[in-house]
Design a protein around this motif. Structure first.
Motif, PDB file in Angstrom:
ATOM      1  N   ARG A   1      -5.861  14.662  -0.292  1.00 51.11           N
ATOM      2  CA  ARG A   1      -5.335  13.393  -0.058  1.00 51.11           C
ATOM      3  C   ARG A   1      -4.118  13.164  -0.882  1.00 51.11           C
ATOM      4  O   ARG A   1      -3.254  12.793  -0.666  1.00 51.11           O
ATOM      5  CB  ARG A   1      -6.257  12.122  -0.039  1.00 51.11           C
ATOM      6  CG  ARG A   1      -5.698  11.032   0.005  1.00 51.11           C
ATOM      7  CD  ARG A   1      -6.704   9.792  -0.495  1.00 51.11           C
ATOM      8  NE  ARG A   1      -5.889   8.485  -0.537  1.00 51.11           N
ATOM      9  CZ  ARG A   1      -5.246   8.411  -1.628  1.00 51.11           C
ATOM     10  NH1 ARG A   1      -5.274   9.245  -2.802  1.00 51.11           N
ATOM     11  NH2 ARG A   1      -4.660   7.128  -1.852  1.00 51.11           N
TER      12      ARG A   1
ATOM     13  N   GLU B   1       2.404  -1.644  -4.714  1.00 52.05           N
ATOM     14  CA  GLU B   1       1.250  -1.085  -4.851  1.00 52.05           C
ATOM     15  C   GLU B   1       0.394  -1.455  -5.893  1.00 52.05           C
ATOM     16  O   GLU B   1       1.005  -1.588  -7.079  1.00 52.05           O
ATOM     17  CB  GLU B   1       1.332   0.424  -5.044  1.00 52.05           C
ATOM     18  CG  GLU B   1       0.298   1.468  -5.534  1.00 52.05           C
ATOM     19  CD  GLU B   1      -1.010   1.278  -4.707  1.00 52.05           C
ATOM     20  OE1 GLU B   1      -2.028   1.142  -5.272  1.00 52.05           O
ATOM     21  OE2 GLU B   1      -0.745   1.367  -3.244  1.00 52.05           O
TER      22      GLU B   1
ATOM     23  N   VAL C   1      -0.167  12.162  -0.373  1.00 53.61           N
ATOM     24  CA  VAL C   1       0.371  10.878  -1.009  1.00 53.61           C
ATOM     25  C   VAL C   1       1.985  11.386  -1.818  1.00 53.61           C
ATOM     26  O   VAL C   1       2.816  10.656  -1.684  1.00 53.61           O
ATOM     27  CB  VAL C   1      -0.565  10.321  -1.794  1.00 53.61           C
ATOM     28  CG1 VAL C   1       0.042   9.114  -2.508  1.00 53.61           C
ATOM     29  CG2 VAL C   1      -1.673   9.680  -1.003  1.00 53.61           C
TER      30      VAL C   1
ATOM     31  N   ASP D   1      -2.773  -1.530   3.138  1.00 56.14           N
ATOM     32  CA  ASP D   1      -3.465  -1.250   1.838  1.00 56.14           C
ATOM     33  C   ASP D   1      -5.108  -1.163   1.990  1.00 56.14           C
ATOM     34  O   ASP D   1      -5.975  -1.393   1.178  1.00 56.14           O
ATOM     35  CB  ASP D   1      -3.466  -2.514   0.853  1.00 56.14           C
ATOM     36  CG  ASP D   1      -3.463  -3.874   1.672  1.00 56.14           C
ATOM     37  OD1 ASP D   1      -3.463  -3.947   2.999  1.00 56.14           O
ATOM     38  OD2 ASP D   1      -3.312  -4.962   0.736  1.00 56.14           O
ATOM     39  N   GLY D   2      -5.498  -0.209   3.071  1.00 54.60           N
ATOM     40  CA  GLY D   2      -6.766   0.133   3.156  1.00 54.60           C
ATOM     41  C   GLY D   2      -7.708  -0.707   3.895  1.00 54.60           C
ATOM     42  O   GLY D   2      -7.579  -2.036   4.111  1.00 54.60           O
TER      43      GLY D   2
ATOM     44  N   ARG E   1      -1.886   6.798  -6.607  1.00 53.95           N
ATOM     45  CA  ARG E   1      -3.352   7.126  -6.523  1.00 53.95           C
ATOM     46  C   ARG E   1      -3.576   8.425  -5.927  1.00 53.95           C
ATOM     47  O   ARG E   1      -3.587   8.687  -4.636  1.00 53.95           O
ATOM     48  CB  ARG E   1      -4.347   5.956  -5.827  1.00 53.95           C
ATOM     49  CG  ARG E   1      -4.446   4.688  -6.596  1.00 53.95           C
ATOM     50  CD  ARG E   1      -5.166   3.829  -5.891  1.00 53.95           C
ATOM     51  NE  ARG E   1      -4.648   3.437  -4.589  1.00 53.95           N
ATOM     52  CZ  ARG E   1      -5.276   3.686  -3.383  1.00 53.95           C
ATOM     53  NH1 ARG E   1      -6.119   4.316  -3.419  1.00 53.95           N
ATOM     54  NH2 ARG E   1      -4.628   3.329  -2.140  1.00 53.95           N
TER      55      ARG E   1
ATOM     56  N   THR F   1      -6.307  10.174   8.840  1.00 52.09           N
ATOM     57  CA  THR F   1      -4.858  10.316   8.455  1.00 52.09           C
ATOM     58  C   THR F   1      -3.928  10.136   9.583  1.00 52.09           C
ATOM     59  O   THR F   1      -2.802   9.847   9.590  1.00 52.09           O
ATOM     60  CB  THR F   1      -4.851  11.529   7.999  1.00 52.09           C
ATOM     61  OG1 THR F   1      -5.439  11.595   6.507  1.00 52.09           O
ATOM     62  CG2 THR F   1      -3.532  12.147   7.525  1.00 52.09           C
TER      63      THR F   1
ATOM     64  N   GLY G   1       0.806  -0.996  -0.020  1.00 55.94           N
ATOM     65  CA  GLY G   1      -0.112  -0.076   0.076  1.00 55.94           C
ATOM     66  C   GLY G   1       0.913   1.257   0.024  1.00 55.94           C
ATOM     67  O   GLY G   1       1.894   1.279   0.873  1.00 55.94           O
TER      68      GLY G   1
ATOM     69  N   SER H   1      -0.256   4.783   0.038  1.00 56.72           N
ATOM     70  CA  SER H   1      -1.180   5.807   0.129  1.00 56.72           C
ATOM     71  C   SER H   1      -0.519   6.505   1.238  1.00 56.72           C
ATOM     72  O   SER H   1       0.499   7.194   1.022  1.00 56.72           O
ATOM     73  CB  SER H   1      -2.859   5.104   0.508  1.00 56.72           C
ATOM     74  OG  SER H   1      -3.283   6.421   0.690  1.00 56.72           O
TER      75      SER H   1
END
Length: 402
Positions: free
Chosen positions: A106, A36, A110, A158-159, A42, A303, A13, A15
């Motif tokens: 965001r 990623e 990143v 990874d979210g 992203r 965050t 991930g 992000s």
């Protein structure tokens, strides 16, 4: 400290949590690779806050100035009534405001994190973890590209829908649905727009928001209550049809958003919930950020948790001889903070999603009372030394790791 022979780490991930962790691990001498799934960074997304302990970490990383330079320019929060009138205004500099000192898109954050790690960290875009096999002294990883490698540790960053988490923890972590769906998209800026975060409540439990960015466009969001998880696995076209139906007759800027849905390049539509995981590590695999403890956007602390968790995990790995002790110390420091942040006020989110016109009017009236000069002055008097970032759940000790 983890010995030099045990310093090869894979993070899934790229992000916010992943690159923050990579920054600190690289600083402590670890060899770090980030994988990623996307072919590139992203960079989409809405406004996020870098506040409280996350701001302190940004200062330690030397990126606060870059974050401040990428500020969205938002000046505060306005509630908009049914006739397009401002019913309440909470300026950024006031004692109570939804707009924080460091508001940034965001994608901009990143980018900043990537720029400060790309020379010390290996990034593998367009790939993902397909299988993991834990051994006594390493983890064997098979990637979707067919490549294989071994690492001393693997970290899932990874979210919410982390595929890495699922490989190791299965269905043990629970997604707690909060009865809410939301959508984000970028729309063209118009002359009637300003630099306020504008919040409009419509009948039938719908909210529309417009927020400024630093790119000459506007960030729109739509949210609505839905008792069931009714919109799983919809195609992008089907998602837009649902959103158009929910926006129909809502008033204010609803028709503008409907018109923009088909041409917007970054429509995001998903249900809102929290990740509840009884443990954040298994053997040599750990989790951070939304993969481990998503608090939902309702808290405004996603965050913060991502950056704090990354900082603590890296520091504990650098401070302990045995990784098991590091994982335990990370969780012992982090879990009370996560639980405090995830504790939503009673009635949230339903309280701010009224069904009737009377309910909407009442909500706007209450907002107006809280925004009045008298109430704002009283709030300032009773909280003279406390930053608006230091609300419940915002305080955690950040050790100075060696």
């Amino acid at each position: 400290m983890i010995t030099c022979k045990s310093k090869k780490v894979l993070i899934s991930g790229a992000s916010i949590a992943g690159p923050t962790l990579a920054f600190w691990l690289a600083k402590y001498g670890f060899s770090v690779t980030i994988v990623e799934r996307s072919a590139s960074l992203r960079l989409g997304g809405q406004n996020i806050d870098v506040n409280g302990p996350a701001q302190k970490i940004a200062q330690k990383m030397g990126i606060e100035a870059s974050i401040r330079a990428a500020n969205t320019g938002e000046v505060g929060l306005q509630f908009i009534g049914q006739d397009n009138q401002v019913t309440a205004a909470f300026p950024k500099e006031g004692p109570v405001s939804g707009t924080q000192e460091l508001e940034i898109l965001r994608g901009d954050l990143v980018n900043i994190l990537y720029d400060c790690t790309k020379h010390d960290v290996i990034y593998r875009f367009g790939d993902s973890i397909n299988a993991l096999e834990q051994q006594a002294d390493h983890v064997s990883v098979t990637f979707s590209s067919g490549k294989t490698d071994t690492f001393q540790f693997v970290v899932a960053a990874d979210g919410v829908r982390s595929s890495t988490r699922r490989l190791v923890f299965g269905e043990e972590p629970v997604f707690k649905y909060l009865g809410l769906y939301t959508a984000y998209l970028t729309i063209p800026r118009e002359q009637t727009d300003n630099n306020w975060w504008r919040w409009y409540t419509a009948v039938d439990r719908r909210i529309i928001m417009l927020r400024p960015d630093n790119q000459g466009t506007m960030r729109a969001s739509v949210a609505f209550l839905e008792s069931d998880e009714a919109y799983e696995k919809l195609s992008p076209i089907e998602q837009k049809l649902v959103l158009k139906g929910k926006l129909a007759g809502a008033g204010w800027e609803a028709n503008r958003i409907i018109d923009a849905l088909d041409s917007s390049p970054d429509v995001y539509f998903d249900k809102i919930g929290q990740i509840k995981a009884p443990r954040w590590s298994d053997g040599r695999v750990a989790m951070i950020g939304d993969a481990a403890y998503c608090p939902t956007p309702l808290t405004g602390k996603g965050t913060t948790l991502a950056m704090v968790g990354a900082y603590l995990l890296a520091g504990e790995l650098a401070s302990h001889e045995h990784y098991q002790d590091a994982f335990i110390a990370y969780e012992n420091r982090m879990r009370p903070y996560v639980e405090a942040v995830q504790q939503l006020p009673p009635g949230v989110p339903w309280l701010v999603y009224p069904k009737t016109k009377l309910g909407v009017s009442t909500l706007n009236t209450v907002a107006g009372i809280f925004a009045s000069k008298l109430i704002q002055k009283l709030v300032g008097l009773f909280t003279p030394t406390k930053s608006k970032d230091e609300s419940k759940g915002d305080e955690i000790t950040l050790p100075d790791y060696a």
